[in-house]
Design a protein around this motif. Structure first.
Motif, PDB file in Angstrom:
ATOM      1  N   GLY A 121     -47.209  21.032  -1.445  1.00 29.73           N
ATOM      2  CA  GLY A 121     -45.982  20.961  -1.566  1.00 29.73           C
ATOM      3  C   GLY A 121     -45.320  20.522  -0.283  1.00 29.73           C
ATOM      4  N   LEU A 122     -44.261  20.084  -0.045  1.00 30.77           N
ATOM      5  CA  LEU A 122     -43.547  19.705   1.079  1.00 30.77           C
ATOM      6  C   LEU A 122     -42.935  20.686   1.710  1.00 30.77           C
ATOM      7  N   SER A 123     -42.933  21.044   3.108  1.00 33.74           N
ATOM      8  CA  SER A 123     -42.580  22.180   4.039  1.00 33.74           C
ATOM      9  C   SER A 123     -41.934  21.590   5.427  1.00 33.74           C
ATOM     10  N   ASN A 124     -41.115  22.553   5.796  1.00 33.63           N
ATOM     11  CA  ASN A 124     -40.590  22.448   7.337  1.00 33.63           C
ATOM     12  C   ASN A 124     -41.337  23.491   8.013  1.00 33.63           C
ATOM     13  N   ILE A 125     -42.009  23.155   9.280  1.00 37.05           N
ATOM     14  CA  ILE A 125     -42.676  24.135   9.733  1.00 37.05           C
ATOM     15  C   ILE A 125     -42.379  23.995  11.295  1.00 37.05           C
ATOM     16  N   TRP A 126     -42.288  25.212  11.780  1.00 34.45           N
ATOM     17  CA  TRP A 126     -41.950  25.252  13.240  1.00 34.45           C
ATOM     18  C   TRP A 126     -42.674  26.107  14.133  1.00 34.45           C
ATOM     19  N   PRO A 127     -43.096  26.071  15.331  1.00 34.03           N
ATOM     20  CA  PRO A 127     -43.558  27.227  16.135  1.00 34.03           C
ATOM     21  C   PRO A 127     -42.247  28.004  16.522  1.00 34.03           C
ATOM     22  N   GLU A 153     -48.739  22.825   3.965  1.00 34.68           N
ATOM     23  CA  GLU A 153     -48.594  21.232   3.842  1.00 34.68           C
ATOM     24  C   GLU A 153     -49.391  20.621   2.898  1.00 34.68           C
ATOM     25  N   PHE A 154     -50.374  21.237   2.466  1.00 39.06           N
ATOM     26  CA  PHE A 154     -51.126  20.364   1.340  1.00 39.06           C
ATOM     27  C   PHE A 154     -50.308  20.953  -0.014  1.00 39.06           C
ATOM     28  N   GLY A 178     -45.846  32.528  16.648  1.00 43.05           N
ATOM     29  CA  GLY A 178     -46.292  32.191  15.376  1.00 43.05           C
ATOM     30  C   GLY A 178     -45.742  30.787  14.826  1.00 43.05           C
ATOM     31  N   MET A 179     -45.962  30.732  13.701  1.00 41.76           N
ATOM     32  CA  MET A 179     -45.418  29.548  12.747  1.00 41.76           C
ATOM     33  C   MET A 179     -44.358  30.066  11.688  1.00 41.76           C
ATOM     34  N   ALA A 180     -43.401  29.409  11.514  1.00 45.28           N
ATOM     35  CA  ALA A 180     -42.417  29.612  10.282  1.00 45.28           C
ATOM     36  C   ALA A 180     -42.166  28.595   9.343  1.00 45.28           C
ATOM     37  N   MET A 181     -42.206  28.817   8.326  1.00 43.23           N
ATOM     38  CA  MET A 181     -42.082  27.608   7.097  1.00 43.23           C
ATOM     39  C   MET A 181     -40.973  27.899   6.529  1.00 43.23           C
ATOM     40  N   ILE A 182     -40.326  26.720   5.678  1.00 43.97           N
ATOM     41  CA  ILE A 182     -39.353  26.981   4.504  1.00 43.97           C
ATOM     42  C   ILE A 182     -39.565  25.673   3.796  1.00 43.97           C
ATOM     43  N   ARG A 183     -39.689  25.825   2.467  1.00 42.17           N
ATOM     44  CA  ARG A 183     -39.693  24.704   1.597  1.00 42.17           C
ATOM     45  C   ARG A 183     -38.350  24.046   1.581  1.00 42.17           C
ATOM     46  N   PRO A 184     -38.367  22.617   1.461  1.00 41.33           N
ATOM     47  CA  PRO A 184     -37.121  21.869   1.420  1.00 41.33           C
ATOM     48  C   PRO A 184     -36.214  22.217   0.234  1.00 41.33           C
TER      49      PRO A 184
END
Length: 370
Positions: free
Chosen positions: A253-259, A250-251, A285-291
């Motif tokens: 760059g931008l991101s989409n994060i979901w449990p 999150e710090f 866990g947590m998953a993330m993808i950049r916009p």
């Protein structure tokens, strides 16, 4: 055992290249219990442009000040070029600092500001002038040699402060947010200029900033700090593409994060729906993808039979010059943030209210720790 006692037992200086820095278990406590820097271990290579990145109050400037000798660690060791720094005062360290305020002497002209440290060291006037002229030529400020510091613009002052740090030929140059007071255009120009100069000189630069773009543009490696600890250290590409945890994601760059909850070895249930992931899953866990990793299609032109394809409606489109940032509400009510370049703006642009499809390719979805 006190920090001083630990240093006394540490033995002789360790062999290292000039400008290499070794930080081992460094801790600095304020107000009796607040750990501004909390047991930090860090190795910085000789000739590296290393950036400490983090929000205000995370401890990055305190760590920089301990390297400079302006703060004394409560625990731990700092070695510069293989030499212990515990009992070495700031003025005897092979380190020069460029401050955010530049800290120029207003009563001295440019060449005298730059040569002040050399004069204090007793360098002969002829030798001092030769060294000062050389560094002014490198930074293209020779035309301001006789101008007082008070008559300079922000960019000119930044160059003079940098010249004053470099003219002493230190092993390490420390930069404490020196570009933060400049306007956006000048700041961008000086970022590139500073990076090019560091590569030409081959000195070790340690740069402190809270600006993520600045860190990405300038650094060989980044150390992301939070609450006195290093959350992640690595090459720029690795830290951005593979953040270790939610804070770094999150710090920087931008991101989409979901449990997520696994439904198979490479599939999981997320708030946006069922998703496929390349990495094997072993638990929640947590998953993330950049916009910018999300593909956007006109809903009628969306590819068939692909995983992670979701349909929705554009709710917000923010034009950013080289790209457009979209907030897209999916059929289930969840939103995703997507960024698309404007190199084909006429063919690839969507307005609020338009139906679209988004594709989250499995290889672009990263697993991160909470």
């Amino acid at each position: 055992m006190s920090a001083t006692s630990a240093q006394a037992d540490s033995g002789p200086a360790i062999s290292a290249k000039r400008g290499a820095i070794s930080i081992r278990g460094i801790t600095r406590i304020f107000a009796g219990s607040v750990a501004a820097v909390d047991h930090v271990d860090l190795e910085i290579n000789a000739g590296e442009f290393f950036t400490l990145l983090g929000p205000s109050g995370c401890g990055k400037t305190t760590l920089l000040r301990m390297i400079a000798g302006f703060e004394t660690p409560d625990k731990g060791r700092i070695l510069i070029s293989g030499k212990e720094m515990q009992d070495v005062p700031a003025h005897k360290r092979a380190v020069n600092t460029v401050f955010q305020s530049y800290a120029l002497f207003p009563h001295l002209n440019v060449q005298d500001n730059i040569g002040f440290g050399l004069r204090m060291r007793g360098m002969k006037p002829a030798d001092r002038k030769k060294r000062v002229d050389s560094i002014m030529e490198l930074l293209q400020i020779g035309q301001f040699a006789t101008r007082s510091a008070a008559q300079l613009s922000g960019g000119q002052r930044q160059r003079v402060a940098l010249a004053r740090a470099l003219v002493n030929e230190p092993d390490v140059v420390l930069l404490d947010e020196p570009l933060s007071a400049l306007d956006a255009k000048l700041r961008a120009e000086l970022q590139i200029e500073l990076l090019r100069m560091q590569k030409r000189l081959g000195m070790t630069f340690i740069f402190v900033t809270h600006d993520q773009h600045e860190a990405l543009v300038m650094s060989d490696r980044i150390g992301v700090m939070s609450r006195g600890k290093l959350e992640q250290v690595g090459p720029v590409l690795d830290v951005y593409e593979k953040p270790r945890n939610v804070f770094v994601a999150e710090f920087l760059g931008l991101s989409n994060i979901w449990p997520i909850t696994p439904t198979g070895e490479h599939s999981a249930r997320a708030p946006i729906g069922e998703i496929s992931i390349t990495a094997p899953l072993s638990g929640d866990g947590m998953a993330m993808i950049r916009p910018e990793k999300i593909w956007i299609y006109n809903d009628s032109a969306a590819p068939k039979d692909r995983p992670n394809l979701f349909f929705g409606t554009v709710r917000e489109a923010i034009y950013m010059g080289a790209s457009t940032q979209y907030r897209i509400e999916l059929a289930g009510g969840q939103s995703v943030l997507a960024i698309d370049t404007n190199n084909q703006a006429a063919e690839r642009s969507w307005r609020p209210g338009e139906p679209v499809a988004v594709e989250l390719k499995p290889e672009n979805i990263m697993l991160v720790s909470p």
